[in-house]
Design a protein around this motif. Structure first.
Motif, PDB file in Angstrom:
ATOM      1  N   ARG A 128       0.827  -1.212   0.000  1.00  0.00           N
ATOM      2  CA  ARG A 128       0.000   0.000   0.000  1.00  0.00           C
ATOM      3  C   ARG A 128       0.857   1.256   0.000  1.00  0.00           C
ATOM      4  O   ARG A 128       0.471   2.271   0.525  1.00  0.00           O
ATOM      5  CB  ARG A 128      -0.901  -0.009   1.215  1.00  0.00           C
ATOM      6  CG  ARG A 128      -2.285  -0.507   0.891  1.00  0.00           C
ATOM      7  CD  ARG A 128      -3.190  -0.498   2.094  1.00  0.00           C
ATOM      8  NE  ARG A 128      -2.766   0.392   3.142  1.00  0.00           N
ATOM      9  CZ  ARG A 128      -2.582   0.018   4.396  1.00  0.00           C
ATOM     10  NH1 ARG A 128      -2.755  -1.212   4.741  1.00  0.00           N
ATOM     11  NH2 ARG A 128      -2.217   0.881   5.308  1.00  0.00           N
ATOM     12  N   ARG A 129       2.021   1.170  -0.613  1.00  0.00           N
ATOM     13  CA  ARG A 129       2.993   2.249  -0.513  1.00  0.00           C
ATOM     14  C   ARG A 129       2.399   3.620  -0.861  1.00  0.00           C
ATOM     15  O   ARG A 129       2.586   4.597  -0.141  1.00  0.00           O
ATOM     16  CB  ARG A 129       4.177   1.964  -1.437  1.00  0.00           C
ATOM     17  CG  ARG A 129       5.335   2.863  -1.113  1.00  0.00           C
ATOM     18  CD  ARG A 129       6.586   2.513  -1.890  1.00  0.00           C
ATOM     19  NE  ARG A 129       7.680   3.179  -1.213  1.00  0.00           N
ATOM     20  CZ  ARG A 129       8.669   2.556  -0.612  1.00  0.00           C
ATOM     21  NH1 ARG A 129       8.744   1.269  -0.625  1.00  0.00           N
ATOM     22  NH2 ARG A 129       9.595   3.247   0.011  1.00  0.00           N
ATOM     23  N   LYS A 130       1.619   3.658  -1.951  1.00  0.00           N
ATOM     24  CA  LYS A 130       1.064   4.930  -2.417  1.00  0.00           C
ATOM     25  C   LYS A 130       0.125   5.537  -1.358  1.00  0.00           C
ATOM     26  O   LYS A 130       0.190   6.724  -1.062  1.00  0.00           O
ATOM     27  CB  LYS A 130       0.288   4.690  -3.726  1.00  0.00           C
ATOM     28  CG  LYS A 130       0.409   5.836  -4.693  1.00  0.00           C
ATOM     29  CD  LYS A 130      -0.196   5.487  -6.026  1.00  0.00           C
ATOM     30  CE  LYS A 130      -0.802   6.737  -6.624  1.00  0.00           C
ATOM     31  NZ  LYS A 130      -1.653   6.447  -7.769  1.00  0.00           N
ATOM     32  N   ASP A 131      -0.686   4.663  -0.792  1.00  0.00           N
ATOM     33  CA  ASP A 131      -1.624   5.118   0.241  1.00  0.00           C
ATOM     34  C   ASP A 131      -0.865   5.614   1.479  1.00  0.00           C
ATOM     35  O   ASP A 131      -1.179   6.649   2.055  1.00  0.00           O
ATOM     36  CB  ASP A 131      -2.563   3.961   0.601  1.00  0.00           C
ATOM     37  CG  ASP A 131      -3.304   4.229   1.887  1.00  0.00           C
ATOM     38  OD1 ASP A 131      -3.999   5.257   1.932  1.00  0.00           O
ATOM     39  OD2 ASP A 131      -3.184   3.435   2.832  1.00  0.00           O
ATOM     40  N   ILE A 132       0.176   4.855   1.853  1.00  0.00           N
ATOM     41  CA  ILE A 132       0.952   5.228   3.039  1.00  0.00           C
ATOM     42  C   ILE A 132       1.660   6.555   2.799  1.00  0.00           C
ATOM     43  O   ILE A 132       1.668   7.438   3.655  1.00  0.00           O
ATOM     44  CB  ILE A 132       1.957   4.102   3.392  1.00  0.00           C
ATOM     45  CG1 ILE A 132       1.189   2.859   3.830  1.00  0.00           C
ATOM     46  CG2 ILE A 132       2.903   4.550   4.494  1.00  0.00           C
ATOM     47  CD1 ILE A 132       1.991   1.589   3.802  1.00  0.00           C
ATOM     48  N   GLU A 133       2.229   6.699   1.595  1.00  0.00           N
ATOM     49  CA  GLU A 133       2.919   7.955   1.298  1.00  0.00           C
ATOM     50  C   GLU A 133       1.960   9.143   1.295  1.00  0.00           C
ATOM     51  O   GLU A 133       2.315  10.225   1.765  1.00  0.00           O
ATOM     52  CB  GLU A 133       3.653   7.845  -0.047  1.00  0.00           C
ATOM     53  CG  GLU A 133       4.980   7.118   0.120  1.00  0.00           C
ATOM     54  CD  GLU A 133       5.634   6.722  -1.194  1.00  0.00           C
ATOM     55  OE1 GLU A 133       6.762   6.207  -1.143  1.00  0.00           O
ATOM     56  OE2 GLU A 133       5.021   6.914  -2.253  1.00  0.00           O
ATOM     57  N   SER A 134       0.734   8.931   0.813  1.00  0.00           N
ATOM     58  CA  SER A 134      -0.184  10.069   0.822  1.00  0.00           C
ATOM     59  C   SER A 134      -0.647  10.365   2.256  1.00  0.00           C
ATOM     60  O   SER A 134      -0.884  11.514   2.611  1.00  0.00           O
ATOM     61  CB  SER A 134      -1.343   9.889  -0.159  1.00  0.00           C
ATOM     62  OG  SER A 134      -2.309   9.039   0.377  1.00  0.00           O
ATOM     63  N   ARG A 135      -0.716   9.333   3.096  1.00  0.00           N
ATOM     64  CA  ARG A 135      -1.016   9.573   4.518  1.00  0.00           C
ATOM     65  C   ARG A 135       0.115  10.382   5.162  1.00  0.00           C
ATOM     66  O   ARG A 135      -0.117  11.313   5.925  1.00  0.00           O
ATOM     67  CB  ARG A 135      -1.210   8.240   5.253  1.00  0.00           C
ATOM     68  CG  ARG A 135      -1.470   8.391   6.736  1.00  0.00           C
ATOM     69  CD  ARG A 135      -2.076   7.130   7.332  1.00  0.00           C
ATOM     70  NE  ARG A 135      -1.219   5.957   7.204  1.00  0.00           N
ATOM     71  CZ  ARG A 135      -0.220   5.678   8.058  1.00  0.00           C
ATOM     72  NH1 ARG A 135       0.037   6.474   9.076  1.00  0.00           N
ATOM     73  NH2 ARG A 135       0.507   4.596   7.886  1.00  0.00           N
ATOM     74  N   PHE A 136       1.365  10.031   4.816  1.00  0.00           N
ATOM     75  CA  PHE A 136       2.516  10.770   5.348  1.00  0.00           C
ATOM     76  C   PHE A 136       2.452  12.240   4.938  1.00  0.00           C
ATOM     77  O   PHE A 136       2.705  13.136   5.733  1.00  0.00           O
ATOM     78  CB  PHE A 136       3.822  10.164   4.828  1.00  0.00           C
ATOM     79  CG  PHE A 136       4.213   8.884   5.534  1.00  0.00           C
ATOM     80  CD1 PHE A 136       3.488   8.409   6.621  1.00  0.00           C
ATOM     81  CD2 PHE A 136       5.332   8.153   5.109  1.00  0.00           C
ATOM     82  CE1 PHE A 136       3.849   7.233   7.265  1.00  0.00           C
ATOM     83  CE2 PHE A 136       5.701   6.975   5.753  1.00  0.00           C
ATOM     84  CZ  PHE A 136       4.962   6.518   6.825  1.00  0.00           C
ATOM     85  N   LYS A 137       2.113  12.479   3.671  1.00  0.00           N
ATOM     86  CA  LYS A 137       2.037  13.864   3.175  1.00  0.00           C
ATOM     87  C   LYS A 137       0.965  14.646   3.920  1.00  0.00           C
ATOM     88  O   LYS A 137       1.174  15.791   4.309  1.00  0.00           O
ATOM     89  CB  LYS A 137       1.732  13.875   1.671  1.00  0.00           C
ATOM     90  CG  LYS A 137       2.945  13.582   0.829  1.00  0.00           C
ATOM     91  CD  LYS A 137       2.892  14.383  -0.481  1.00  0.00           C
ATOM     92  CE  LYS A 137       4.045  13.996  -1.393  1.00  0.00           C
ATOM     93  NZ  LYS A 137       3.755  12.757  -2.161  1.00  0.00           N
ATOM     94  N   ARG A 138      -0.191  14.001   4.118  1.00  0.00           N
ATOM     95  CA  ARG A 138      -1.279  14.676   4.854  1.00  0.00           C
ATOM     96  C   ARG A 138      -0.824  15.008   6.273  1.00  0.00           C
ATOM     97  O   ARG A 138      -1.099  16.064   6.801  1.00  0.00           O
ATOM     98  CB  ARG A 138      -2.520  13.778   4.914  1.00  0.00           C
ATOM     99  CG  ARG A 138      -3.301  13.699   3.623  1.00  0.00           C
ATOM    100  CD  ARG A 138      -4.733  13.269   3.892  1.00  0.00           C
ATOM    101  NE  ARG A 138      -4.849  11.992   4.589  1.00  0.00           N
ATOM    102  CZ  ARG A 138      -4.810  10.814   3.967  1.00  0.00           C
ATOM    103  NH1 ARG A 138      -4.632  10.736   2.668  1.00  0.00           N
ATOM    104  NH2 ARG A 138      -4.931   9.689   4.661  1.00  0.00           N
ATOM    105  N   GLU A 139      -0.091  14.047   6.848  1.00  0.00           N
ATOM    106  CA  GLU A 139       0.384  14.247   8.209  1.00  0.00           C
ATOM    107  C   GLU A 139       1.359  15.423   8.268  1.00  0.00           C
ATOM    108  O   GLU A 139       1.310  16.252   9.169  1.00  0.00           O
ATOM    109  CB  GLU A 139       1.071  12.964   8.676  1.00  0.00           C
ATOM    110  CG  GLU A 139       1.164  12.826  10.162  1.00  0.00           C
ATOM    111  CD  GLU A 139       1.609  11.421  10.552  1.00  0.00           C
ATOM    112  OE1 GLU A 139       0.954  10.832  11.387  1.00  0.00           O
ATOM    113  OE2 GLU A 139       2.610  10.913   9.984  1.00  0.00           O
ATOM    114  N   GLN A 140       2.237  15.526   7.259  1.00  0.00           N
ATOM    115  CA  GLN A 140       3.185  16.647   7.217  1.00  0.00           C
ATOM    116  C   GLN A 140       2.446  17.978   7.109  1.00  0.00           C
ATOM    117  O   GLN A 140       2.797  18.944   7.773  1.00  0.00           O
ATOM    118  CB  GLN A 140       4.155  16.490   6.039  1.00  0.00           C
ATOM    119  CG  GLN A 140       5.154  15.350   6.233  1.00  0.00           C
ATOM    120  CD  GLN A 140       5.820  14.948   4.936  1.00  0.00           C
ATOM    121  OE1 GLN A 140       5.849  15.717   3.983  1.00  0.00           O
ATOM    122  NE2 GLN A 140       6.345  13.737   4.873  1.00  0.00           N
TER     123      GLN A 140
END
Ligand SMILES: [Zn+2]
Length: 358
Positions: free
Chosen positions: A268-280
């Motif tokens: 789920r790399r893409k989903d995780i990365e977009s979660r990271f971006k939202r978190e930032q």
């Protein structure tokens, strides 16, 4: 007994409910609560519990696949912009109609459904009569009026902000001294992730000092205003450093787990990365809000000094007090206008210009 929910911190009531629901699932759940309350982690654990023959043992293949995001019957819907689009919900609906490949359920996760202005009718529609083996898991960090009908179609699983004690305990177990841990927990507003960043933030005091130095450094020269705005924006960049390290560690962990399951990459790399971006983005906004409140504090002190001088009929005190009030109002307006996708540098520059005119 250990199970997948053991890793969820301080949410005993929600976890007890989820253990029960895993054995008697219905077709839709709505997880509600603030970011950093462990809601996301509980949701991932719940997907494992739903797929596991033992309702979340944590060790079987079904559990491990779900926990690492490698279960092909668990889909996290992807949102490209700030708001959910009708087509993105339509894609989630298409997935929800697939027959599960495994013996468990077809699980479709849609996070932050409060961001569905203009598309909530579609969301409502896809929750109607899903196939028998499909389960929708929705999350919302806020409950606007538009969600009322959606809530009525789901079982709600509420999460509260974590208590200061729970977060302090966690951080001390993680090796931080009790005093630092408690200070970070108190400042975090019940958000574990924020506390994890604050506890590692050695520059916090320096950043507060920078914000508080603003009134003395505003001399009406616009070049100085721009330089100061850039300095403040850079200090927010620096504040994000511990978060980036935590995110990198999380990704490394997922890569290692994927490898141990014989997979080449994190599913789920893409989903995780977009979660990271939202978190930032969320952290930037919170940091900005934090800086603004430090700045307000300085003007409040000026206001108090001005009001004290007023009793003596001092004209300068009157000017100082009314200037301070206008500044506090300007900062308050800026703080209320904060959104995650704001042009941060422009907002700071405009605010500093307004302040320098008072
Ligand atoms: Zn299991």
């Amino acid at each position: 007994m250990t199970d997948v929910f053991d890793a969820v911190l301080g949410q005993d009531r929600a976890v007890a409910a989820l253990r029960h629901y895993a054995e008697h699932p219905v077709h839709a759940y709505l997880f509600t609560g603030p970011a950093g309350s462990g809601m996301h982690e509980a949701l991932v654990a719940f997907t494992a519990a739903l797929q596991c023959p033992d309702h979340g043992c944590g060790t079987c293949e079904a559990c491990r696949l779900a926990l690492t995001g490698a279960d092909s019957d668990v889909t996290f819907a992807l949102r490209s912009g700030t708001n959910w689009q009708v087509e993105e919900f339509a894609e989630a609906e298409r997935v929800s109609r697939r027959r599960p490949l495994g013996v468990g359920h077809q699980i479709v996760v849609i996070e932050n459904v409060e961001l569905s202005t203009g598309s909530s009718a579609k969301l409502l529609k896809i929750l109607e009569e899903p196939p028998t083996r499909t389960i929708f898991l929705l999350t919302a960090e806020a409950l606007p009026e538009s969600l009322v009908t959606i809530m009525s179609r789901c079982i709600e699983v509420p999460f509260s902000p974590l208590s200061i004690e729970t977060i302090t305990d966690y951080l001390t177990r993680d090796g931080f001294d009790a005093l630092t841990a408690r200070a970070a927990a108190t400042a975090s507003g019940g958000d574990l992730r924020r506390a994890q960043v604050l506890v590692r933030d050695t520059e916090l005091a320096a950043r507060i000092a920078t914000w508080q130095s603003i009134p003395d450094r505003l001399d009406g020269v616009s070049a100085h205003v721009s330089a100061l705005a850039i300095e403040l924006s850079a200090s927010i960049d620096a504040a994000l450093a511990p978060l980036l390290v935590l995110q990198e560690e999380e990704m490394d962990r997922l890569v290692a787990e994927a490898k141990s399951l014989g997979q080449r990459s994190v599913s789920r790399r893409k989903d995780i990365e977009s979660r990271f971006k939202r978190e930032q983005r969320r952290f930037r906004t919170e940091d900005l809000r934090f800086g603004l409140s430090a700045l307000t504090h300085v003007y409040r002190q000026r206001l108090v000094e001005g009001l004290e001088g007023l009793d003596d009929g001092d004209r300068r005190s009157r000017v100082m007090a009314s200037g301070a009030i206008r500044c506090i109002e300007a900062i308050d307006a800026a703080s209320r206008g904060l959104q995650q996708n704001i042009d941060e540098l422009l907002m700071i520059t405009n605010l500093l210009l307004t302040l320098s005119r008072q």
